[in-house]
Motif scaffolding. Structure first.
Motif, short mmCIF file in Angstrom:
data_model
loop_
_atom_site.label_atom_id
_atom_site.label_comp_id
_atom_site.label_asym_id
_atom_site.label_seq_id
_atom_site.Cartn_x
_atom_site.Cartn_y
_atom_site.Cartn_z
N ALA A 1 -7.74 68.41 -20.28
CA ALA A 1 -6.99 67.45 -19.48
C ALA A 1 -5.58 67.25 -20.04
O ALA A 1 -4.59 67.19 -19.30
N ILE A 2 -5.48 67.17 -21.38
CA ILE A 2 -4.17 67.00 -22.02
C ILE A 2 -3.30 68.24 -21.78
O ILE A 2 -2.11 68.14 -21.47
N ALA B 1 -2.10 68.26 -18.24
CA ALA B 1 -1.11 67.18 -18.05
C ALA B 1 0.24 67.57 -18.65
O ALA B 1 1.29 67.33 -18.04
N ALA C 1 3.61 68.11 -16.44
CA ALA C 1 4.76 67.28 -16.79
C ALA C 1 5.96 68.16 -17.12
O ALA C 1 7.10 67.87 -16.71
#
Length: 307
Positions: free
Chosen positions: A150-151, A154, A158
């Motif tokens: 998930a990181i 993300a 971003a």
């Protein structure tokens, strides 16, 4: 070929691809690449050059060709980006003078190394280190892979979103759209005219943006089997596994770009959605540049540009 007949013909899946530049486009064909750049006086600067990487032995070796092609494309892309900046006059309003050919090559190599290093830090080291830090205060157990994934996603989204907001890069993204539209027009066997190209989608399944997303997703699956005994050892192993990840990703994007079936469309869909951050609609002058680059690398009689 008339427009009506071209629309009823099965699309031709070409391996011709390209890259958007500063006021220009680089297209790679069967055995050469072309650099087309719009100069300040409105004329199109066009150069054709042989590309040994396109006919190298490794292109016939699955997995290996993905890693080798990535490196070759990265080096060529940076070199063409610097050349397009000089040809288009992007340096004219700066205090610095254009660099010499040797300096341009050296800077391109350095920029490529730094870009790879940045990607390794952003998408491999940071997600693992952040997950390890969270796990120290909030034991994650079997959820560590999920949190790390998930990181990573993300951070990737971003990064792409922030790049798309840069004013200097917006015109490059419009040339990106011109590149995709022109390739799609050729694949649909239509004459390469501004009117025909304009009607096609600016999103393409073989886009580099889609490839990056595939790399992220494949790395998540491959790295799920890497031990968590040491966070930094895990990060190192992930780096060492990167060539395998890139090789698998290349084969996936190659399949998706060369086929049109439910599987290939499912593979392509996430990347096509992500391209909305890096691809914008071009104007007619940008399409003219893309057509010039495309026509320069079209296969000659007897050459096969299919996968």
């Amino acid at each position: 070929m008339s427009q009506n007949s071209s629309q009823t013909t099965k699309p031709h899946k070409t391996r011709i691809g390209g890259q958007a530049l500063i006021e220009g486009i680089m297209m790679r064909g069967v055995d050469k690449y072309a650099l087309a750049v719009r100069k300040k006086d409105g004329a199109i600067h066009l150069e054709e050059r042989p590309d040994k990487a396109l006919t190298s032995w490794y292109n016939k070796v699955p997995l290996i060709r993905g890693v080798c092609n990535f490196i070759a494309t990265l080096v060529l892309g940076y070199r063409c980006m610097m050349e397009s900046a000089e040809i288009s006059g992007a340096f004219d309003d700066e205090d610095e003078k254009p660099m010499s050919g040797a300096a341009t090559t050296a800077f391109s190599a350095l920029a490529g190394v730094l870009a790879v290093f940045l990607c390794l830090i952003l998408f491999m080291v940071i997600p693992t280190a952040a997950t390890g830090l969270i796990d120290r205060f909030l034991p994650l157990g079997g959820w560590r892979v999920v949190v790390e994934s998930a990181i990573k996603i993300a951070v990737f989204l971003a990064y792409m979103a922030l790049v798309s907001l840069m004013s200097d890069i917006k015109r490059v993204f419009r040339y990106h759209g011109a590149e995709h539209k022109t390739i799609a027009c050729y694949e649909h066997r239509q004459p390469l005219t501004v009117e025909n190209v304009r009607r096609h989608s600016p999103y393409h399944p073989r886009c580099g943006t889609s490839f990056l997303l595939i790399v992220i997703l494949v790395s998540i699956l491959v790295n799920a089997f890497v031990s968590w005994r040491s966070v930094w050892l895990r990060a190192l192993i992930k780096v060492l596994l990167l060539p395998l990840v890139m090789g698998i990703s290349y084969e996936i994007i190659r399949y998706a770009g060369g086929h049109d079936n439910p599987v290939s469309r499912a593979i392509s869909k996430p990347g096509l959605w992500l391209q909305r951050l890096t691809v914008k609609d071009p104007d007619d002058s940008m399409i003219e540049v893309a057509i010039a680059a495309m026509q320069a690398v079209l296969p000659k009689e007897g050459q096969d540009d299919r996968w």
